[in-house]
Design a protein around this motif. Structure first.
Motif, PDB file in Angstrom:
ATOM      1  N   GLU A 775      33.465 -26.946 -28.553  1.00 23.99           N
ATOM      2  CA  GLU A 775      32.599 -27.855 -29.316  1.00 23.99           C
ATOM      3  C   GLU A 775      33.338 -28.538 -30.465  1.00 23.99           C
ATOM      4  OE1 GLU A 775      29.009 -25.780 -30.329  1.00 23.99           O
ATOM      5  OE2 GLU A 775      28.358 -25.647 -28.233  1.00 23.99           O
ATOM      6  N   ALA A 776      34.543 -28.022 -30.795  1.00 19.62           N
ATOM      7  CA  ALA A 776      35.351 -28.663 -31.845  1.00 19.62           C
ATOM      8  C   ALA A 776      36.166 -29.837 -31.296  1.00 19.62           C
ATOM      9  CB  ALA A 776      36.290 -27.632 -32.470  1.00 19.62           C
ATOM     10  N   VAL A 777      36.285 -29.953 -29.978  1.00 17.34           N
ATOM     11  CA  VAL A 777      37.061 -31.051 -29.358  1.00 17.34           C
ATOM     12  C   VAL A 777      36.232 -32.335 -29.430  1.00 17.34           C
ATOM     13  CG1 VAL A 777      38.167 -31.864 -27.226  1.00 17.34           C
ATOM     14  CG2 VAL A 777      38.185 -29.425 -27.778  1.00 17.34           C
ATOM     15  N   PRO A 778      36.774 -33.415 -30.016  1.00 14.40           N
ATOM     16  CA  PRO A 778      36.020 -34.688 -30.056  1.00 14.40           C
ATOM     17  C   PRO A 778      35.800 -35.211 -28.639  1.00 14.40           C
ATOM     18  CG  PRO A 778      37.939 -34.750 -31.513  1.00 14.40           C
ATOM     19  CD  PRO A 778      38.085 -33.539 -30.660  1.00 14.40           C
ATOM     20  N   SER A 803      27.532 -21.429 -17.605  1.00 13.90           N
ATOM     21  CA  SER A 803      26.726 -20.496 -18.414  1.00 13.90           C
ATOM     22  C   SER A 803      26.276 -21.144 -19.717  1.00 13.90           C
ATOM     23  CB  SER A 803      27.514 -19.213 -18.696  1.00 13.90           C
ATOM     24  OG  SER A 803      28.690 -19.517 -19.400  1.00 13.90           O
ATOM     25  N   ALA A 804      27.127 -22.059 -20.290  1.00  9.92           N
ATOM     26  CA  ALA A 804      26.777 -22.720 -21.561  1.00  9.92           C
ATOM     27  C   ALA A 804      25.606 -23.687 -21.382  1.00  9.92           C
ATOM     28  CB  ALA A 804      27.989 -23.457 -22.118  1.00  9.92           C
ATOM     29  N   PHE A 805      25.526 -24.322 -20.205  1.00 13.62           N
ATOM     30  CA  PHE A 805      24.431 -25.257 -19.929  1.00 13.62           C
ATOM     31  C   PHE A 805      23.067 -24.584 -20.062  1.00 13.62           C
ATOM     32  CE2 PHE A 805      27.070 -28.537 -17.729  1.00 13.62           C
ATOM     33  CZ  PHE A 805      26.490 -29.644 -18.304  1.00 13.62           C
ATOM     34  N   CYS A 809      22.201 -26.813 -26.489  1.00 15.14           N
ATOM     35  CA  CYS A 809      21.403 -28.035 -26.622  1.00 15.14           C
ATOM     36  C   CYS A 809      22.293 -29.288 -26.544  1.00 15.14           C
ATOM     37  CB  CYS A 809      20.622 -28.014 -27.936  1.00 15.14           C
ATOM     38  SG  CYS A 809      21.671 -27.749 -29.359  1.00 15.14           S
ATOM     39  N   HIS A 810      23.643 -29.084 -26.485  1.00 13.88           N
ATOM     40  CA  HIS A 810      24.581 -30.219 -26.428  1.00 13.88           C
ATOM     41  C   HIS A 810      24.739 -30.663 -24.977  1.00 13.88           C
ATOM     42  CE1 HIS A 810      25.380 -29.308 -30.566  1.00 13.88           C
ATOM     43  NE2 HIS A 810      25.860 -28.118 -30.265  1.00 13.88           N
ATOM     44  N   GLN A 848      20.806 -28.848 -12.567  1.00 15.80           N
ATOM     45  CA  GLN A 848      19.553 -29.186 -11.872  1.00 15.80           C
ATOM     46  C   GLN A 848      18.330 -28.822 -12.720  1.00 15.80           C
ATOM     47  OE1 GLN A 848      19.273 -30.728  -8.932  1.00 15.80           O
ATOM     48  NE2 GLN A 848      17.051 -30.632  -8.859  1.00 15.80           N
ATOM     49  N   ARG A 849      18.397 -27.654 -13.376  1.00 15.29           N
ATOM     50  CA  ARG A 849      17.261 -27.209 -14.204  1.00 15.29           C
ATOM     51  C   ARG A 849      17.030 -28.182 -15.353  1.00 15.29           C
ATOM     52  NH1 ARG A 849      16.322 -23.754 -18.413  1.00 15.29           N
ATOM     53  NH2 ARG A 849      18.510 -23.241 -18.666  1.00 15.29           N
ATOM     54  N   HIS A 850      18.135 -28.612 -16.014  1.00  9.98           N
ATOM     55  CA  HIS A 850      18.014 -29.588 -17.105  1.00  9.98           C
ATOM     56  C   HIS A 850      17.512 -30.929 -16.588  1.00  9.98           C
ATOM     57  CE1 HIS A 850      19.454 -27.418 -20.564  1.00  9.98           C
ATOM     58  NE2 HIS A 850      20.489 -26.963 -19.892  1.00  9.98           N
ATOM     59  N   PHE A 851      18.002 -31.304 -15.409  1.00 10.22           N
ATOM     60  CA  PHE A 851      17.594 -32.579 -14.819  1.00 10.22           C
ATOM     61  C   PHE A 851      16.078 -32.607 -14.584  1.00 10.22           C
ATOM     62  CE2 PHE A 851      16.607 -34.914 -10.861  1.00 10.22           C
ATOM     63  CZ  PHE A 851      16.890 -36.210 -11.286  1.00 10.22           C
TER      64      PHE A 851
END
Length: 899
Positions: A775-778, A803-805, A809-810, A848-851
């Motif tokens: 998350e620190a990588v631009p 797993s992060a998905f 929230c990003h 898919q779940r987020h979609f």
């Protein structure tokens, strides 16, 4: 890293009392010997990773919501932290407990067993050797106690009894209230409730009668006992206690008919009113009740599945509703008084009803009889289960809720599976049909039948989803249908015994069929379904499964062996002797030891792991075994249950349950006037149904690995158990060297060497640190970092992203990472597709779940915008029409003026 117990699906309520948490948003439900926490706001369910020895019968929650007391059928209690989700203390009450209740101030709790009530000091915040310290023992009722309720200030509590009386006791010794006995009923007391900030009492009995009791004293009118009298009574109690084997604390002995001298100056109760729930001629047993003090709302549940809502003290009926045809075993109201939870133990139903809007907040029901089969969807997001009740249910693995139930089958379901698209479910049944269900419209769109009625025992669908096959257990034939047309394409004959299992090769058009005739036949779909090969076994074949890459076949037989075959050359490549690993338990009525009984046992279900390196096997036992295929050794054995309320759990005979006439389990308790000993018929799987009580036998009917490779599931007597990898709890470094430390990683990150920082974070393998680095990588640098990442870490990063998905929230940021990785390394990843398939499917499941969530929100917003635009256009047109009409009127008036 072995998988840990993750959740229990398929069973939502067994028996015991339902309890809402302090905030009123979650419901705690006893499920066998475990408890499930239903988060009603976020629509999620979680089963706590702890279990009692027998089924839980009562649950008590502390007022602050941090502690729970779980008590099982024999009176063994667990003190559980609901925050840490772990057991703090164990205690044994020696006898079955009927109810437990914490005082509103959280300092005491009351337990009722036999005809006594025990007041304990509640466990505090400080550490102590014995968390349960007995304060007082209350005598009074002549029969078993049934229910407890406290006054709001914790000064007194009431106890209901089977002797039709209700007793009010002081938690402290009050000068004007030590005990008080109330009659007035003609049946067992089901519940008693104090009015808010008052000693006034409502009592409800089983014959559906409600008594309203008024007290002549307010709560603040209770007078403390003078110290001299209290000391005398206490010393008398201590003298008696020396003679007793177990401490009983201070004893308070109540009398049902005290004399005038004893009642002088004490509080008095008078019955103000008595109401009846049943209409004339309609007799219906009242089985459960709950009362909300602030809104004066009384909820009562009945044996017929009806529940009533009344407003007290006037007994006005708000509404009445039938929710089931089974007895309502438990009722609970949340703290706001909006939601009512109802549990029916007969059908395993759990309902949460919002009475003001008259709608369901939660409506869940498990399989009435045991589950028989399960299958994962290709993305691992859903699980479908089939049961002996003829129902097919689909469960969401992330929320643990069932979202659709198909009831078209008229007999038990024997097998279920998903097609490769993930939107079609197929189920085979003993009613002679194979049905296809659509997950878009939730309907049965195809029904496949055989020319002559056949009972289908197994099912398989090919990788394209076009060819459906089912095996018959009575005609020994395999039927092949087309999914598109629904027509019967072929009937494959050749087996000389019932077909026990079918499996399609995932990579080739080959069908493997297993039968009790000690053979496995391979049928070639492209060569007019001719028998390509027949593999001869030493014993009846029970189950057959292809490896995910289609190059190996695993076969489990009745002799307890698992054999592995190179089916192309018809050569056996290995075998596992698994009978001793199955480790059967001893049933209550068995005459032989568990070790001897295990000789005739075998694995009845089998499946490969997602990577094909391991095989998972289960059978008529409480154990599920994972074997390494290459080494042919047992890697781990999972004990799926420690619930001794189920049969075949004991390893050795319990001598305490034996008499000179045989096992005490032979005695059918409550069997009426006939005292004869009942012996079940041979071959009966689930106990004799004519018994008043029978114990279901522990067994594993089906096991399946998730396509993501992160979890596996088993259908058992307990329900649908899921075990998943929890990597967040264990330090598991990868290629670690002395320079890889968190401080060095942060230093590299500050120097903007992002690729190096990511590699170091993966070497340390701390999830939070990896997240921090990524998350620190631009976002502008993601392309460069992805292109310079070594192949080995591309895999690890993909797995981390999947797993992060699920929790981050990003969403857009992680989608950029996934897109760049797959675009830049897609060709290289394709060469290792078999090994990487579980990771890619895990990633697909998360996206898919987020979609689905975002698309629903977007569709709703588009609809709202269209609606707003339509209204504004309508108003504009209306204003335009009004303006035109006004202009016309003005023109007419000008014309009149000129004329």
């Amino acid at each position: 890293l072995p998988p840990q117990f993750s959740g229990l699906l398929g069973t939502v309520y067994r028996r015991g009392n339902l309890t809402f948490t302090r905030d009123g948003n979650s419901l705690i439900s006893p499920v066998g010997n475990r408890i499930s926490l239903f988060d009603l706001k976020n629509n999620k369910c979680e089963t706590l990773p702890l279990a009692t020895r027998l089924n839980i019968v009562c649950v008590g929650i502390s007022p602050d919501g941090s502690l729970a007391i779980l008590i099982d059928e024999e009176g063994a209690a667990l003190l559980v932290s609901l925050i840490g989700k772990c057991v703090i203390h164990q205690f044994y009450f020696h006898k079955p407990v009927h109810s437990v209740s914490f005082s509103p101030d959280g300092k005491k709790f009351v337990v009722t067993k036999d005809n006594l009530a025990y007041l304990y000091h509640a466990p505090g915040k400080k550490r102590e050797f014995n968390a349960f310290v007995l304060d007082k023992t209350y005598y009074g009722p002549y029969d078993e106690t049934t229910c407890i309720d406290w006054t709001d200030d914790s000064k007194c509590f009431a106890v209901g009894s089977k002797d039709m009386s209700t007793w009010v006791f002081g938690a402290e010794r009050w000068a004007n209230l030590i005990y008080y006995s109330l009659g007035g009923h003609k049946d067992i007391i089901v519940a008693c409730f104090f009015e808010e900030n008052s000693l006034d009492l409502y009592t409800v009995s089983q014959d559906a009668a409600l008594c309203v009791w008024q007290c002549d004293t307010e709560l603040h009118g209770l007078k403390p006992m003078p110290p001299k009298d209290a000391a005398q009574e206490k010393s008398a109690g201590e003298n008696d206690e020396e003679l007793l084997e177990e401490p009983k604390g201070e004893e308070i002995r109540g009398k049902a008919n005290p004399n005038e001298q004893e009642t002088r100056g004490k509080v008095k109760y008078s019955r103000v009113a008595k109401y009846f729930f049943n209409k004339e001629g309609d007799f219906n047993n009242l089985t459960a009740a709950a009362y909300h003090k602030k809104t004066h709302l009384l909820v009562t549940g009945f044996a017929s599945g009806v529940f009533h809502l009344h407003e007290l003290p006037d007994f006005n009926l708000i509404h009445s509703l039938s929710i089931s045809d089974q007895r309502i075993a438990s009722v609970s109201i949340n703290c706001t008084g909006d939601w009512i939870a109802l549990g029916c133990s007969g059908l395993g139903q759990l309902l949460v009803w919002e009475w003001q809007s008259e709608s369901y907040v939660l409506k869940q029901q498990g399989h009435f009889n045991s589950m028989v089969s399960l299958a994962y969807s290709p993305d691992g997001q859903y699980i479908v289960t089939g049961g002996e009740d003829g129902k097919v249910k689909v469960w969401n693995t992330s929320s643990s809720f069932c979202f659709v139930t198909f009831t078209e089958h008229t007999s038990g379901v024997t097998a279920v599976t998903f097609t490769s698209t993930g939107y079609v479910i197929l189920s085979a049944s003993l009613d002679g049909t194979v049905r296809a269900f659509d997950l878009h419209r939730y309907r049965n769109f195809r029904t496949f039948t055989s020319p002559r009625p056949s009972q289908f025992s197994c099912l398989a669908v090919d990788s394209s989803g076009e060819i459906v096959s089912a095996g018959s257990q009575d005609s020994f034939e395999i039927f092949i249908w087309s999914m598109q047309s629904g027509r019967l394409l072929d009937v494959l004959a050749g087996h000389e015994g019932p077909i026990s299992s079918l499996s399609f090769n995932p990579m080739k058009c080959v069908l493997a069929s297993a039968s009790w005739d000690k053979t496995v036949k391979l049928w070639d779909m492209l060569d007019s379904w001719k028998t390509k090969e027949t593999l001869i076994m030493n014993s009846d074949v029970l189950v057959v499964a292809f490896r995910p890459d289609g190059k190996e076949l695993a076969v489990a037989a009745l002799n307890g062996q698992i054999t592995f075959w190179d089916h192309e050359n018809a050569v056996q490549t290995g075998s596992i002797e698994g009978r001793h690993d199955l480790q059967m338990g001893r049933k209550e009525l068995d005459k032989i030891t568990a070790k001897q009984a295990a000789k005739g046992k075998s694995f009845t279900t089998l499946c490969y792991s997602a990577d094909g390196q391991s095989v998972l096997a289960g059978g008529l036992s409480k154990f599920v075994c994972i074997y390494n295929v290459k080494e042919q050794i047992l890697m781990k054995k999972f004990e799926i249950s420690c619930n001794h309320s189920l049969d075949a759990m004991e390893e050795y005979l319990d001598r305490r349950k034996m008499t000179e006439f045989g096992s005490m389990a032979l005695i059918d308790e409550g069997g009426g006037g006939d005292d004869g000993v009942a012996i079940p018929l041979p071959g009966v799987k689930r106990g004799d149904m004519s018994y008043r009580h029978f114990k279901p036998e522990i067994r594993v009917t089906c096991v399946r690995f998730s396509p993501t490779g992160r979890s596996w599931a088993a259908t058992t007597t307990e329900g649908l158990l899921i075990y998943s990898l929890d990597s967040g709890l264990i330090f598991d470094p990868f290629e670690l060297d002395i320079d890889v430390t968190p401080s060095n990683i942060h230093k590299t990150l500050r120097q903007k060497e992002y690729t190096m920082a990511i590699i170091m974070a993966f070497k340390l393998n701390e999830k939070k640190l990896i997240q921090e680095v990524i998350e620190a990588v631009p976002s502008s640098e993601v392309d460069v970092v992805c292109s310079s990442l070594p192949d080995l870490y591309v895999e690890k990063l993909l797995e981390f992203l999947a797993s992060a998905f699920e929790i981050s929230c990003h969403l857009e940021f992680y989608l950029i990472w996934a897109h760049k990785l797959l675009m830049l390394h897609g060709q290289k990843l394709k060469t290792r597709s078999v090994k990487l398939l579980p990771v890619i499917q895990f990633l697909q499941k998360s996206i898919q779940r987020h979609f689905e969530d975002v698309s629903k929100l977007c569709e709703w917003n588009i609809y709202n915008i269209k609606y707003t635009l339509a209204i504004s256009q309508q108003r504009g047109m209306k204003r335009g029409a009004e303006g035109a009409a006004a202009d016309e009127e003005e023109l007419d008036s000008d014309t009149d003026y000129l004329m």
